[in-house]
Design a protein around this motif. Structure first.
Motif, PDB file in Angstrom:
ATOM      1  N   MET A   1       3.134   5.287  19.338  1.00 26.60           N
ATOM      2  CA  MET A   1       2.762   4.472  18.192  1.00 26.60           C
ATOM      3  C   MET A   1       3.123   3.003  18.448  1.00 26.60           C
ATOM      4  SD  MET A   1       1.352   6.493  16.052  1.00 26.60           S
ATOM      5  CE  MET A   1       1.179   8.278  15.927  1.00 26.60           C
ATOM      6  N   SER A   2       2.216   2.114  18.061  1.00 26.60           N
ATOM      7  CA  SER A   2       2.497   0.688  18.215  1.00 26.60           C
ATOM      8  C   SER A   2       3.046   0.130  16.914  1.00 26.60           C
ATOM      9  CB  SER A   2       1.213  -0.058  18.596  1.00 26.60           C
ATOM     10  OG  SER A   2       0.354  -0.182  17.478  1.00 26.60           O
ATOM     11  N   LYS A   3       3.584  -1.073  16.971  1.00 29.80           N
ATOM     12  CA  LYS A   3       4.154  -1.697  15.777  1.00 29.80           C
ATOM     13  C   LYS A   3       3.075  -2.086  14.769  1.00 29.80           C
ATOM     14  CE  LYS A   3       8.316  -1.207  17.100  1.00 29.80           C
ATOM     15  NZ  LYS A   3       9.243  -2.246  17.550  1.00 29.80           N
ATOM     16  N   THR A   4       1.809  -2.004  15.189  1.00 27.15           N
ATOM     17  CA  THR A   4       0.717  -2.274  14.258  1.00 27.15           C
ATOM     18  C   THR A   4       0.046  -0.994  13.741  1.00 27.15           C
ATOM     19  OG1 THR A   4      -0.842  -2.517  16.096  1.00 27.15           O
ATOM     20  CG2 THR A   4       0.215  -4.529  15.277  1.00 27.15           C
ATOM     21  N   SER A   5       0.582   0.159  14.121  1.00 22.83           N
ATOM     22  CA  SER A   5       0.033   1.413  13.615  1.00 22.83           C
ATOM     23  C   SER A   5       0.101   1.420  12.087  1.00 22.83           C
ATOM     24  CB  SER A   5       0.829   2.596  14.160  1.00 22.83           C
ATOM     25  OG  SER A   5       0.690   2.703  15.558  1.00 22.83           O
ATOM     26  N   LYS A   6      -0.940   1.904  11.438  1.00 21.49           N
ATOM     27  CA  LYS A   6      -0.961   1.940   9.975  1.00 21.49           C
ATOM     28  C   LYS A   6      -0.146   3.134   9.488  1.00 21.49           C
ATOM     29  CE  LYS A   6      -4.614   0.757   7.552  1.00 21.49           C
ATOM     30  NZ  LYS A   6      -5.928   0.780   6.822  1.00 21.49           N
ATOM     31  N   ILE A   7       0.883   2.854   8.696  1.00 20.53           N
ATOM     32  CA  ILE A   7       1.785   3.895   8.205  1.00 20.53           C
ATOM     33  C   ILE A   7       1.753   3.907   6.684  1.00 20.53           C
ATOM     34  CG2 ILE A   7       4.146   4.772   8.181  1.00 20.53           C
ATOM     35  CD1 ILE A   7       4.661   3.240  10.773  1.00 20.53           C
ATOM     36  N   TYR A   8       1.309   5.021   6.128  1.00 21.97           N
ATOM     37  CA  TYR A   8       1.308   5.184   4.673  1.00 21.97           C
ATOM     38  C   TYR A   8       2.571   5.933   4.263  1.00 21.97           C
ATOM     39  CZ  TYR A   8       0.336   7.358   0.137  1.00 21.97           C
ATOM     40  OH  TYR A   8       0.436   7.799  -1.159  1.00 21.97           O
ATOM     41  N   ILE A   9       3.375   5.321   3.385  1.00 22.55           N
ATOM     42  CA  ILE A   9       4.584   5.953   2.861  1.00 22.55           C
ATOM     43  C   ILE A   9       4.315   6.372   1.432  1.00 22.55           C
ATOM     44  CG2 ILE A   9       7.043   5.693   2.385  1.00 22.55           C
ATOM     45  CD1 ILE A   9       7.155   3.504   4.503  1.00 22.55           C
ATOM     46  N   ALA A  10       4.147   7.668   1.218  1.00 21.63           N
ATOM     47  CA  ALA A  10       3.957   8.201  -0.129  1.00 21.63           C
ATOM     48  C   ALA A  10       5.312   8.220  -0.834  1.00 21.63           C
ATOM     49  CB  ALA A  10       3.378   9.616  -0.065  1.00 21.63           C
ATOM     50  N   GLY A  11       5.369   7.615  -2.016  1.00 21.83           N
ATOM     51  CA  GLY A  11       6.646   7.500  -2.707  1.00 21.83           C
ATOM     52  C   GLY A  11       7.459   6.319  -2.219  1.00 21.83           C
ATOM     53  N   HIS A  12       6.788   5.234  -1.885  1.00 26.78           N
ATOM     54  CA  HIS A  12       7.473   4.093  -1.254  1.00 26.78           C
ATOM     55  C   HIS A  12       8.383   3.329  -2.203  1.00 26.78           C
ATOM     56  CE1 HIS A  12       4.345   1.859  -3.301  1.00 26.78           C
ATOM     57  NE2 HIS A  12       4.846   0.709  -2.895  1.00 26.78           N
ATOM     58  N   LYS A  13       8.292   3.589  -3.494  1.00 29.60           N
ATOM     59  CA  LYS A  13       9.176   2.916  -4.449  1.00 29.60           C
ATOM     60  C   LYS A  13      10.434   3.729  -4.745  1.00 29.60           C
ATOM     61  CE  LYS A  13       6.784  -0.820  -5.495  1.00 29.60           C
ATOM     62  NZ  LYS A  13       7.322  -2.193  -5.232  1.00 29.60           N
ATOM     63  N   GLY A  14      10.476   4.976  -4.299  1.00 31.91           N
ATOM     64  CA  GLY A  14      11.631   5.832  -4.544  1.00 31.91           C
ATOM     65  C   GLY A  14      12.764   5.553  -3.572  1.00 31.91           C
ATOM     66  N   MET A  15      13.851   6.287  -3.727  1.00 27.30           N
ATOM     67  CA  MET A  15      15.022   6.062  -2.884  1.00 27.30           C
ATOM     68  C   MET A  15      14.708   6.274  -1.406  1.00 27.30           C
ATOM     69  SD  MET A  15      18.854   7.730  -3.051  1.00 27.30           S
ATOM     70  CE  MET A  15      18.306   9.432  -2.898  1.00 27.30           C
ATOM     71  N   VAL A  16      14.086   7.399  -1.059  1.00 31.30           N
ATOM     72  CA  VAL A  16      13.800   7.708   0.339  1.00 31.30           C
ATOM     73  C   VAL A  16      12.675   6.827   0.874  1.00 31.30           C
ATOM     74  CG1 VAL A  16      12.989   9.482   1.936  1.00 31.30           C
ATOM     75  CG2 VAL A  16      14.650  10.066   0.156  1.00 31.30           C
ATOM     76  N   GLY A  17      11.586   6.717   0.117  1.00 34.65           N
ATOM     77  CA  GLY A  17      10.454   5.928   0.583  1.00 34.65           C
ATOM     78  C   GLY A  17      10.789   4.468   0.788  1.00 34.65           C
TER      79      GLY A  17
END
Length: 312
Positions: A1-17
Protein backbone atom coordinates in the motif's frame (compact mmCIF):
# COMPACT_ATOMS: atom_id res chain seq x y z
CA UNK A 1 0.00 0.00 0.00
CA UNK A 2 1.22 3.50 -0.82
CA UNK A 3 0.72 6.61 1.29
CA UNK A 4 -1.82 7.76 -1.29
CA UNK A 5 -3.93 4.60 -1.09
CA UNK A 6 -7.57 5.50 -0.45
CA UNK A 7 -8.55 4.33 3.04
CA UNK A 8 -12.15 4.47 4.22
CA UNK A 9 -12.52 4.41 8.02
CA UNK A 10 -16.06 3.47 9.00
CA UNK A 11 -16.82 5.06 12.36
CA UNK A 12 -14.07 7.65 12.00
CA UNK A 13 -15.59 9.93 14.64
CA UNK A 14 -15.63 7.23 17.34
CA UNK A 15 -12.87 6.35 19.77
CA UNK A 16 -11.28 3.62 17.63
CA UNK A 17 -11.89 5.22 14.24
CA UNK A 18 -10.54 8.61 15.27
CA UNK A 19 -7.44 6.98 16.76
CA UNK A 20 -6.85 5.05 13.54
CA UNK A 21 -7.26 8.28 11.56
CA UNK A 22 -4.70 10.09 13.75
CA UNK A 23 -2.22 7.22 13.52
CA UNK A 24 -2.48 6.87 9.75
CA UNK A 25 -2.23 10.63 9.24
CA UNK A 26 0.88 10.70 11.42
CA UNK A 27 2.44 8.02 9.21
CA UNK A 28 1.83 10.15 6.11
CA UNK A 29 -1.31 8.57 4.68
CA UNK A 30 -3.00 11.42 2.84
CA UNK A 31 -6.11 9.89 1.26
CA UNK A 32 -8.33 9.10 4.23
CA UNK A 33 -12.11 9.28 3.92
CA UNK A 34 -14.89 9.12 6.46
CA UNK A 35 -18.62 9.78 6.68
CA UNK A 36 -20.68 10.78 9.69
CA UNK A 37 -23.83 8.88 10.66
CA UNK A 38 -25.92 11.62 9.11
CA UNK A 39 -23.97 11.46 5.86
CA UNK A 40 -24.06 7.65 5.58
CA UNK A 41 -26.32 5.26 7.48
CA UNK A 42 -24.29 2.05 7.58
CA UNK A 43 -27.45 0.10 8.40
CA UNK A 44 -28.77 0.96 4.94
CA UNK A 45 -27.46 -1.66 2.52
CA UNK A 46 -28.11 0.29 -0.68
CA UNK A 47 -26.49 3.43 0.73
CA UNK A 48 -23.38 1.48 1.71
CA UNK A 49 -23.13 -0.31 -1.65
CA UNK A 50 -23.51 2.95 -3.55
CA UNK A 51 -20.90 4.68 -1.39
CA UNK A 52 -18.30 1.90 -1.77
CA UNK A 53 -18.90 1.61 -5.52
CA UNK A 54 -18.58 5.37 -5.98
CA UNK A 55 -15.51 5.86 -3.78
CA UNK A 56 -13.67 2.62 -4.68
CA UNK A 57 -11.45 2.61 -1.59
CA UNK A 58 -8.30 0.46 -1.55
CA UNK A 59 -8.72 -0.35 2.14
CA UNK A 60 -11.68 -0.37 4.52
CA UNK A 61 -11.25 -0.22 8.28
CA UNK A 62 -14.48 -1.19 10.03
CA UNK A 63 -14.47 0.64 13.36
CA UNK A 64 -18.21 1.30 13.28
CA UNK A 65 -20.50 -0.39 15.79
CA UNK A 66 -23.23 0.09 18.34
CA UNK A 67 -21.27 -0.21 21.59
CA UNK A 68 -21.95 0.10 25.31
CA UNK A 69 -21.41 -1.40 28.74
CA UNK A 70 -23.32 -4.09 30.62
CA UNK A 71 -26.37 -1.89 31.23
CA UNK A 72 -26.76 -0.78 27.62
CA UNK A 73 -26.32 -4.35 26.34
CA UNK A 74 -28.83 -5.74 28.82
CA UNK A 75 -31.50 -3.15 28.02
CA UNK A 76 -31.10 -3.19 24.23
CA UNK A 77 -30.34 -6.79 23.17
CA UNK A 78 -32.07 -6.62 19.79
CA UNK A 79 -30.40 -3.35 18.79
CA UNK A 80 -26.95 -4.60 19.81
CA UNK A 81 -27.44 -7.77 17.78
CA UNK A 82 -29.24 -6.46 14.69
CA UNK A 83 -27.58 -3.08 14.16
CA UNK A 84 -24.09 -4.54 14.45
CA UNK A 85 -24.98 -7.32 12.01
CA UNK A 86 -26.39 -4.78 9.57
CA UNK A 87 -23.40 -2.45 9.78
CA UNK A 88 -20.70 -5.09 9.35
CA UNK A 89 -22.55 -7.25 6.81
CA UNK A 90 -23.21 -4.25 4.58
CA UNK A 91 -19.57 -3.17 4.71
CA UNK A 92 -18.05 -6.64 4.30
CA UNK A 93 -20.28 -7.66 1.40
CA UNK A 94 -19.95 -4.33 -0.40
CA UNK A 95 -16.16 -4.46 0.01
CA UNK A 96 -16.02 -8.01 -1.34
CA UNK A 97 -18.17 -7.23 -4.37
CA UNK A 98 -16.29 -4.01 -5.14
CA UNK A 99 -12.93 -5.86 -5.02
CA UNK A 100 -11.57 -3.79 -2.13
CA UNK A 101 -7.96 -4.89 -1.63
CA UNK A 102 -7.90 -5.03 2.18
CA UNK A 103 -10.57 -5.11 4.88
CA UNK A 104 -9.78 -4.75 8.59
CA UNK A 105 -12.61 -5.80 10.89
CA UNK A 106 -12.54 -4.70 14.52
CA UNK A 107 -14.30 -6.53 17.33
CA UNK A 108 -13.85 -7.23 21.01
CA UNK A 109 -12.56 -9.84 23.44
CA UNK A 110 -16.17 -10.56 24.40
CA UNK A 111 -16.36 -12.91 21.40
CA UNK A 112 -14.65 -15.55 23.54
CA UNK A 113 -16.48 -17.91 25.95
CA UNK A 114 -17.20 -16.67 29.46
CA UNK A 115 -15.20 -19.42 31.15
CA UNK A 116 -12.51 -19.98 28.52
CA UNK A 117 -8.99 -20.79 29.80
CA UNK A 118 -6.79 -17.77 30.46
CA UNK A 119 -5.13 -16.11 28.66
CA UNK A 120 -7.60 -16.14 25.76
CA UNK A 121 -6.28 -17.64 22.55
CA UNK A 122 -7.84 -17.16 19.14
CA UNK A 123 -8.48 -20.91 18.97
CA UNK A 124 -10.95 -20.66 21.89
CA UNK A 125 -13.54 -19.00 19.67
CA UNK A 126 -16.87 -20.91 19.70
CA UNK A 127 -15.68 -23.55 22.19
CA UNK A 128 -18.22 -22.70 24.94
CA UNK A 129 -21.06 -20.36 25.94
CA UNK A 130 -20.74 -16.56 26.00
CA UNK A 131 -21.14 -14.05 28.81
CA UNK A 132 -24.96 -13.51 28.93
CA UNK A 133 -24.82 -9.75 29.59
CA UNK A 134 -23.17 -8.93 26.24
CA UNK A 135 -23.89 -12.01 24.15
CA UNK A 136 -25.90 -10.00 21.60
CA UNK A 137 -22.94 -7.82 20.68
CA UNK A 138 -20.59 -10.80 20.83
CA UNK A 139 -22.68 -12.91 18.46
CA UNK A 140 -22.74 -10.09 15.92
CA UNK A 141 -18.98 -9.68 16.12
CA UNK A 142 -18.41 -13.43 15.82
CA UNK A 143 -20.47 -13.36 12.64
CA UNK A 144 -18.20 -10.60 11.30
CA UNK A 145 -15.06 -12.56 12.13
CA UNK A 146 -16.45 -15.65 10.41
CA UNK A 147 -17.54 -13.63 7.36
CA UNK A 148 -14.00 -12.33 6.94
CA UNK A 149 -12.58 -15.81 7.46
CA UNK A 150 -14.97 -17.21 4.85
CA UNK A 151 -13.94 -14.58 2.29
CA UNK A 152 -10.27 -15.38 2.90
CA UNK A 153 -10.97 -19.10 2.51
CA UNK A 154 -13.20 -18.93 -0.55
CA UNK A 155 -11.72 -15.95 -2.41
CA UNK A 156 -8.18 -15.60 -0.96
CA UNK A 157 -8.75 -11.93 -0.13
CA UNK A 158 -6.89 -9.92 2.52
CA UNK A 159 -9.72 -9.65 5.04
CA UNK A 160 -8.48 -9.75 8.64
CA UNK A 161 -10.04 -9.37 12.09
CA UNK A 162 -8.42 -7.63 15.06
CA UNK A 163 -9.92 -8.35 18.50
CA UNK A 164 -8.78 -5.79 21.07
CA UNK A 165 -9.11 -6.17 24.80
CA UNK A 166 -10.95 -3.49 26.85
CA UNK A 167 -10.22 -0.13 25.26
CA UNK A 168 -10.04 3.38 26.66
CA UNK A 169 -8.70 6.77 25.61
CA UNK A 170 -9.66 10.01 23.83
CA UNK A 171 -13.20 10.11 22.40
CA UNK A 172 -14.39 7.39 24.76
CA UNK A 173 -18.00 7.48 25.97
CA UNK A 174 -18.40 8.91 29.47
CA UNK A 175 -22.20 8.74 29.51
CA UNK A 176 -22.88 6.56 32.58
CA UNK A 177 -25.72 4.70 30.85
CA UNK A 178 -23.61 3.59 27.89
CA UNK A 179 -19.97 3.75 29.00
CA UNK A 180 -17.58 0.95 29.86
CA UNK A 181 -15.99 0.51 33.26
CA UNK A 182 -12.88 2.71 32.98
CA UNK A 183 -14.47 5.89 31.57
CA UNK A 184 -17.40 5.42 33.95
CA UNK A 185 -14.97 5.38 36.86
CA UNK A 186 -13.21 8.52 35.64
CA UNK A 187 -16.49 10.40 35.49
CA UNK A 188 -17.82 9.07 38.81
CA UNK A 189 -14.65 9.87 40.73
CA UNK A 190 -14.33 13.30 39.14
CA UNK A 191 -17.92 14.30 39.88
CA UNK A 192 -17.63 12.97 43.43
CA UNK A 193 -14.41 14.97 43.89
CA UNK A 194 -16.23 18.11 42.77
CA UNK A 195 -19.03 17.25 45.21
CA UNK A 196 -16.81 17.57 48.31
CA UNK A 197 -15.30 14.12 47.77
CA UNK A 198 -18.62 12.32 48.14
CA UNK A 199 -18.65 8.52 48.27
CA UNK A 200 -18.64 6.58 44.99
CA UNK A 201 -20.66 3.42 44.38
CA UNK A 202 -19.29 0.98 41.82
CA UNK A 203 -20.95 -2.09 40.32
CA UNK A 204 -20.15 -5.65 41.40
CA UNK A 205 -17.62 -7.05 43.82
CA UNK A 206 -14.45 -5.55 42.35
CA UNK A 207 -12.96 -9.05 42.02
CA UNK A 208 -13.12 -9.65 38.25
CA UNK A 209 -9.86 -9.12 36.39
CA UNK A 210 -9.58 -7.05 33.25
CA UNK A 211 -6.93 -6.07 30.74
CA UNK A 212 -6.92 -2.54 29.32
CA UNK A 213 -5.43 -1.23 26.09
CA UNK A 214 -5.07 2.42 25.18
CA UNK A 215 -6.82 3.09 21.89
CA UNK A 216 -3.68 4.66 20.42
CA UNK A 217 -1.93 1.30 20.85
CA UNK A 218 -4.78 -0.37 18.98
CA UNK A 219 -4.41 2.29 16.28
CA UNK A 220 -0.78 1.23 15.84
CA UNK A 221 -1.96 -2.37 15.41
CA UNK A 222 -4.37 -1.16 12.72
CA UNK A 223 -1.53 0.66 10.94
CA UNK A 224 0.49 -2.56 11.21
CA UNK A 225 -2.36 -4.48 9.56
CA UNK A 226 -2.61 -1.84 6.82
CA UNK A 227 1.09 -2.06 6.01
CA UNK A 228 1.46 -5.84 6.22
CA UNK A 229 -0.30 -8.92 4.84
CA UNK A 230 -1.14 -10.84 7.99
CA UNK A 231 -0.99 -14.61 7.46
CA UNK A 232 -4.04 -15.54 9.57
CA UNK A 233 -7.64 -14.31 9.77
CA UNK A 234 -7.90 -13.45 13.50
CA UNK A 235 -5.56 -11.66 15.91
CA UNK A 236 -5.93 -10.67 19.54
CA UNK A 237 -4.69 -7.19 20.45
CA UNK A 238 -3.80 -6.65 24.11
CA UNK A 239 -1.08 -5.76 26.60
CA UNK A 240 -0.64 -9.20 28.17
CA UNK A 241 -1.30 -8.00 31.75
CA UNK A 242 -4.46 -7.46 33.79
CA UNK A 243 -5.64 -6.26 37.20
CA UNK A 244 -8.73 -6.50 39.38
CA UNK A 245 -11.52 -3.98 38.96
CA UNK A 246 -10.84 -2.94 42.56
CA UNK A 247 -7.19 -2.20 41.71
CA UNK A 248 -8.34 -0.28 38.66
CA UNK A 249 -10.69 1.78 40.82
CA UNK A 250 -7.88 2.62 43.23
CA UNK A 251 -5.65 3.68 40.32
CA UNK A 252 -8.33 5.90 38.77
CA UNK A 253 -9.27 7.36 42.16
CA UNK A 254 -5.65 8.33 42.83
CA UNK A 255 -5.13 9.90 39.40
CA UNK A 256 -8.41 11.85 39.61
CA UNK A 257 -7.62 12.97 43.17
CA UNK A 258 -10.80 11.74 44.83
CA UNK A 259 -10.44 11.33 48.62
CA UNK A 260 -13.87 9.93 49.48
CA UNK A 261 -15.17 6.44 50.22
CA UNK A 262 -15.66 3.72 47.62
CA UNK A 263 -18.59 1.33 48.02
CA UNK A 264 -19.27 -1.81 45.98
CA UNK A 265 -22.81 -2.80 44.99
CA UNK A 266 -22.65 -6.61 44.97
CA UNK A 267 -26.24 -6.83 43.72
CA UNK A 268 -25.00 -5.68 40.31
CA UNK A 269 -23.40 -8.17 37.87
CA UNK A 270 -19.66 -8.71 37.67
CA UNK A 271 -19.63 -10.04 34.13
CA UNK A 272 -16.92 -12.45 33.04
CA UNK A 273 -14.56 -13.37 35.93
CA UNK A 274 -11.43 -12.75 33.88
CA UNK A 275 -10.56 -11.62 30.35
CA UNK A 276 -6.84 -11.67 29.61
CA UNK A 277 -5.82 -11.89 25.98
CA UNK A 278 -3.02 -13.97 24.52
CA UNK A 279 -1.70 -11.57 21.88
CA UNK A 280 1.41 -13.60 21.06
CA UNK A 281 0.43 -14.13 17.40
CA UNK A 282 0.51 -10.39 16.69
CA UNK A 283 3.50 -9.81 18.97
CA UNK A 284 5.51 -12.36 17.02
CA UNK A 285 4.80 -10.44 13.81
CA UNK A 286 6.18 -7.19 15.24
CA UNK A 287 3.44 -5.18 16.97
CA UNK A 288 3.59 -4.33 20.69
CA UNK A 289 1.65 -2.03 23.04
CA UNK A 290 3.70 0.86 24.43
CA UNK A 291 1.40 2.97 26.66
CA UNK A 292 1.31 2.08 30.36
CA UNK A 293 -2.07 1.94 32.11
CA UNK A 294 -1.16 4.74 34.50
CA UNK A 295 0.02 7.06 31.73
CA UNK A 296 -2.98 6.18 29.61
CA UNK A 297 -5.46 6.94 32.39
CA UNK A 298 -3.75 10.28 33.07
CA UNK A 299 -4.02 11.40 29.43
CA UNK A 300 -7.59 10.11 29.20
CA UNK A 301 -8.59 12.01 32.33
CA UNK A 302 -7.03 15.17 30.93
CA UNK A 303 -8.99 14.65 27.71
CA UNK A 304 -12.18 14.20 29.75
CA UNK A 305 -11.56 17.45 31.63
CA UNK A 306 -11.22 19.31 28.33
CA UNK A 307 -14.25 17.66 26.72
CA UNK A 308 -16.60 16.68 29.55
CA UNK A 309 -19.39 19.06 28.54
CA UNK A 310 -20.02 16.97 25.42
CA UNK A 311 -20.15 13.75 27.42
CA UNK A 312 -23.07 14.57 29.70
Amino acid sequence: MSKTSKIYIAGHKGMVGSAAWRALEAKGYSNLIGKTKKELDLRNQKAVVDFINNEQPDIIIDAAARVGGILANSENPYLFLMENLQIQNNLIDAAHKAEVQKFIFLGSSCIYPKFAPQPLKETYLLTDSLEPTNQWYAIAKIAGVKACEAIRKQYAKDFVSLMPTNLYGPNDTFDLKNSHVLPAMIRKFHEAKENNHASVTLWGSGKPMREFLHVDDLAQAIVFAVENVLPDYLYNVGTGSDLTIKDLAETVQKIVGHKGKVEWDATKPDGTPRKLMDSSKLLELGWKASISLSDGIKTTYNWYLLNKLINK
